[in-house]
Motif scaffolding. Structure first.
Motif, short mmCIF file in Angstrom:
data_model
loop_
_atom_site.label_atom_id
_atom_site.label_comp_id
_atom_site.label_asym_id
_atom_site.label_seq_id
_atom_site.Cartn_x
_atom_site.Cartn_y
_atom_site.Cartn_z
N LEU A 154 0.79 -0.89 -0.29
CA LEU A 154 0.32 -0.06 -0.14
C LEU A 154 0.61 1.34 0.07
CD1 LEU A 154 -2.22 1.41 0.02
CD2 LEU A 154 -2.65 1.00 3.12
N CYS B 213 0.96 5.42 0.49
CA CYS B 213 -0.40 6.46 1.32
C CYS B 213 0.03 7.58 1.13
CB CYS B 213 -0.76 5.92 2.30
SG CYS B 213 -1.26 4.33 3.09
N ALA C 262 -3.87 4.26 -1.39
CA ALA C 262 -4.16 5.59 -1.22
C ALA C 262 -3.93 6.55 -0.96
CB ALA C 262 -4.49 4.64 0.45
N ASP D 284 -7.66 3.89 -5.23
CA ASP D 284 -8.19 2.45 -4.66
C ASP D 284 -8.51 2.93 -3.91
OD1 ASP D 284 -6.38 -0.06 -6.11
OD2 ASP D 284 -4.65 1.04 -5.54
N PHE D 285 -8.15 4.24 -2.62
CA PHE D 285 -9.12 4.33 -1.64
C PHE D 285 -8.67 5.72 -1.31
CE2 PHE D 285 -6.56 0.65 -0.86
CZ PHE D 285 -7.88 -0.43 0.14
N LEU E 186 -14.75 8.69 2.51
CA LEU E 186 -14.00 7.69 2.54
C LEU E 186 -14.70 6.76 0.96
CD1 LEU E 186 -11.77 5.64 2.79
CD2 LEU E 186 -13.03 3.53 3.84
N VAL F 279 -13.65 3.25 -1.51
CA VAL F 279 -13.01 1.91 -1.97
C VAL F 279 -13.25 1.56 -2.94
CG1 VAL F 279 -12.70 0.29 -1.02
CG2 VAL F 279 -12.98 2.29 0.61
#
Length: 290
Positions: free
Chosen positions: A64, A66, A95, A115-116, A133, A135
């Motif tokens: 991931l 971020c 994210a 993705d996020f 949020l 997703v």
């Protein structure tokens, strides 16, 4: 959230661009040890994104990434399409913290392929204390939150024990919804929707360009990018900037201090107001140089 990597074996890292060096370690601390994940900081040494350094740290171990879309301290904007393409090429998810951009910049999650995405109403969306949020829908069936709230269960509102997670993004719900702030924020959303994202962005660039032009003419150092890759703010390197912020506020001219003087005009500001602000700032700037 700073720039972060969660790597397999896994490792999580973030950059210092967003100003909270320990935020990812703190936010993920209940989750990472049990998952064998390791936070990693990708440093920048300044207010701008070093995208090359970030992408160089994203490899096949990365689970991931971020990142903030825009830097809170300079208004610099990350090239999300480029980052997402690179991350996905090695099997990593992305994210995005969009608090500093959503509402003042176009942001199409489907086109970007993120993705996020996290955002909130209290910065550019003319709202109050409301966060959201996103997703990516095709990811949802395979995702189970490691830490979540009582409304994430499939029987939450029955007040009976849940047997699994709720469908869709509801499974990531934390805490208890607060309808009042959502209703307040809806007014701001309606306002922005009536203006349109493209018009908001064009006006923002026009206003921030006026700030840049005035600052350059006055000799005030500019921290933010001066090209179209900037976000919605212009940050200026002004001596005694925090004190100047308060003196400007006494003149009913509001800006913020984030290590630099941060000016963030929005759709409700006019160029005349920009000029009035810069007139006052130039007076304060000249006062610090005497």
């Amino acid at each position: 959230m700073g720039r972060a990597l969660i790597r397999a074996g896994p490792r999580v890292g973030h950059t210092d661009t967003h100003g909270r060096d320990d935020s990812v370690k703190r936010d993920f601390s209940p989750v990472l040890p049990g998952e064998g994940a390791q936070p990693e900081v990708v440093g920048t040494g300044g207010p701008r994104f070093d995208q090359d350094a970030l992408e160089a740290a994203v490899d096949e171990r990365t689970l991931l990434v971020c990142v903030p879309h825009a830097s809170f301290s300079s208004g610099a904007v990350l090239d999300l399409p480029r980052l997402v393409a690179h991350a996905h090429s090695v099997g990593a998810l992305v994210a995005v913290d969009a608090f500093q951009s959503v509402g003042v910049m176009p942001l199409d999650v489907t086109a970007l392929g993120v993705d996020f995405l996290l955002g909130g109403a209290h910065k550019w969306m003319c709202g109050a204390a409301t966060a959201f949020l996103y997703v990516r829908p095709d990811l949802l069936p395979g995702l189970e939150p490691a830490a979540t709230g009582w409304q994430a269960g499939d029987r939450a509102l029955t007040f009976q024990p849940s047997t699994g997670f709720a469908d869709g993004a509801q499974r990531f719900a934390g805490g208890t919804p607060y309808p009042l702030t959502s209703l307040i924020s809806q007014v701001g959303l309606d306002l922005l929707a009536g203006v349109g994202t493209e018009a908001i962005r064009a006006h923002s660039l026009h206003c921030t360009q006026r700030i840049i032009d005035r600052a350059q003419a006055a000799g005030i150092p500019i921290v933010s990018p001066v090209g179209p890759e900037r976000g919605g703010v212009v940050c200026l390197d002004v001596p005694d900037g925090e004190a100047i912020k308060y003196r400007l506020a006494a003149r009913n001219m509001v800006c913020s201090w984030r290590g630099w003087l941060r000016v963030g005009p929005h759709v409700y500001n006019t160029l005349d107001e920009i000029d009035q602000f810069m007139d006052a700032l130039e007076q304060e700037w000249q006062g610090t140089r005497r």
